[in-house]
Design an enzyme around this catalytic site. Structure first.
Site, mmCIF file in Angstrom:
data_model
loop_
_atom_site.group_PDB
_atom_site.id
_atom_site.type_symbol
_atom_site.label_atom_id
_atom_site.label_comp_id
_atom_site.label_asym_id
_atom_site.label_seq_id
_atom_site.Cartn_x
_atom_site.Cartn_y
_atom_site.Cartn_z
ATOM 1 N N ASP A 1 -17.492 -5.559 11.182
ATOM 2 C CA ASP A 1 -16.449 -5.981 10.253
ATOM 3 C C ASP A 1 -16.611 -7.484 10.052
ATOM 4 O O ASP A 1 -16.484 -8.258 11.002
ATOM 5 C CB ASP A 1 -15.083 -5.648 10.882
ATOM 6 N N ASP B 1 -17.367 -5.173 3.141
ATOM 7 C CA ASP B 1 -17.553 -6.035 4.319
ATOM 8 C C ASP B 1 -17.511 -5.260 5.636
ATOM 9 O O ASP B 1 -17.223 -5.834 6.679
ATOM 10 C CB ASP B 1 -16.501 -7.142 4.336
ATOM 11 N N GLU B 2 -17.807 -3.978 5.583
ATOM 12 C CA GLU B 2 -17.723 -3.143 6.785
ATOM 13 C C GLU B 2 -18.824 -2.106 6.806
ATOM 14 O O GLU B 2 -19.131 -1.517 5.774
ATOM 15 C CB GLU B 2 -16.415 -2.347 6.757
#
Length: 383
Positions: free
Chosen positions: A9, A103-104
């Site tokens: 993350d 973003d993960e």
DNA sequence: TCTGGGGTCCTAGGACCC
DNA sequence: TCTGGGGTCCTAGGACCC
């Protein structure tokens, strides 16, 4: 054999990218927002968080809470490009990389352990390479499944690394509020509270038959979540399913009842949806129009069509038709246009329309629009 | 000028068909 | 001289996520 799953993350992703590229933002409370007027914070840095600034907060409120807050307009293509480079780093460790969001990511590193010393070693290497190549930090959770890996990456942030061992799972979950689990939002947490379930430990011990009676199909899933169980596989990018819908929406600069202006917005949104559909090779047969009025009442109306389509012209016609079928009691705040029931293949019914020629034209329009912006070429009849 | 934008999944009622 | 019943499609709405 037990799996080993990583969840990565990125820390305050959007604003971290902005801070990296603009030293003037470093060390000061700053945040990324959509537009500078009627918008919300999409990413707040760690300097802003002590002021109570959070993603999703209206920027008016954020300014009130932190007058010195520096607001940056989001640059989405920059984030997408950065994200793509980060994912390519992750692929150095396993082909099993699932893109969970911009973003993960989840990684199944079970088999990679034969090549690398340990999961800890892999996690440290990832953090090192992401920092070296992008000057960005991330937080990583390592666990036997996705549910727990995701939980792990949130335990220590920013720049965290948490390993959840199988043996420690009951201890970790015993007093953990259910709302900390991915998939249990405010409403579900509230309902669980009403039957005296506050923690994951309590959720896991609750009779599964009762959960099924109370929650239907998700009852069994809730039971498993309480126990920290999750068999769902990491699905790599190239095995992802096709999209189910494509949509664009926009909050207007100011509320309006001006039909001409609203039509133009519908045209713009239809063109954007159409452009993406053609770029990704989709046809759709359901048009969805979303409206939000000045009082924030929001709803959508859909229409299923008897044919497949993806041209902006057609999408626009149908979205206007839906729009005009509704009485509008208040000024409009937001409009959205979407297509669903998507298919990737060709449709036989279009053979008679010389579809190929039409498609060629549409693609040529796309190229021009890509170069000069969405409004360069459009359908003259609409003006 | 409080409240963005892009998705997925689930439910539930009515229409319609066999 | 009531009220079957299953399956699927369509539509609207809500929860949840980042």
């Amino acid at each position: 054999m037990d799996r080993v799953i990583l969840h990565i993350d990125m820390d305050a992703f959007f604003i971290s990218v902005e801070q990296r590229d603009n030293p003037a933002l470093r060390g000061k409370p700053a945040a990324v927002c959509g537009s500078l007027s009627r918008s919300v914070i999409t990413s707040a840095n760690y300097e802003a968080r002590p002021f109570g600034i959070r993603a999703g907060m209206p920027i008016q409120e954020a300014k009130r809470k932190c007058p010195q807050l520096i607001l940056v307009r989001g640059n989405h293509s920059k984030y997408t490009e950065t994200s793509a480079r980060i994912f390519s780093i992750l692929k150095e460790f396993t082909p099993l990389v699932e893109v969970a969001s911009i973003d993960e990511a989840y990684l199944d590193i079970t088999d990679s352990l034969l090549l690398f010393r340990s999961s800890l070693h892999i996690a440290k290497l990832i953090k090192k390479r992401v920092w070296e190549k992008e000057k960005l930090t991330c937080s990583i959770g390592v666990a036997p499944n996705k549910l727990l890996a995701k939980l792990g990456s949130r335990i220590k942030k920013p720049d965290g690394l948490t390993i959840i061992e199988k043996e420690k799972v009951p201890e970790i979950l015993e007093d953990l509020p259910v709302s900390k689990l991915h998939g249990i939002g405010p409403k579900l947490a509230e309902t669980l509270k009403s039957i005296n379930i506050f923690t994951c430990g309590q959720l896991g011990r609750f009779p599964v038959s009762f959960l099924i009676k109370r929650f239907g199909v998700i009852g069994e899933r809730l039971h498993e979540m309480g126990l920290g169980l999750d068999e769902s596989p990491v699905i790599p990018f190239d095995q992802e399913e096709d999209a189910k819908s494509i949509s664009h929406s926009i909050t207007l600069e100011e509320d309006t009842s001006d039909l001409d202006r609203l039509r133009k917005v519908l045209l713009h949104l239809s063109e954007r949806v159409s452009k993406r559909m053609r770029k990704e090779g989709y046809y759709g047969s359901r048009v969805v129009l979303t409206i939000r009025y000045s009082d924030f009442y929001t709803f959508s109306k859909q229409k299923t069509l008897s044919r497949w389509m993806n041209s902006g012209n057609e999408i626009f016609r149908h979205s206007v038709e839906i729009f005009e079928s509704i009485p509008h009691p208040k000024p409009v705040r937001l409009l959205g246009v979407g297509m669903s029931l998507l298919k990737k293949e060709w449709c036989q019914q279009d053979l008679f329309e010389n579809r190929e020629k039409k498609d060629h034209l549409l693609k040529a329009m796309d190229r021009v629009n890509e170069k000069f912006g969405d409004w360069t070429l459009t359908w003259a009849e609409l003006y």
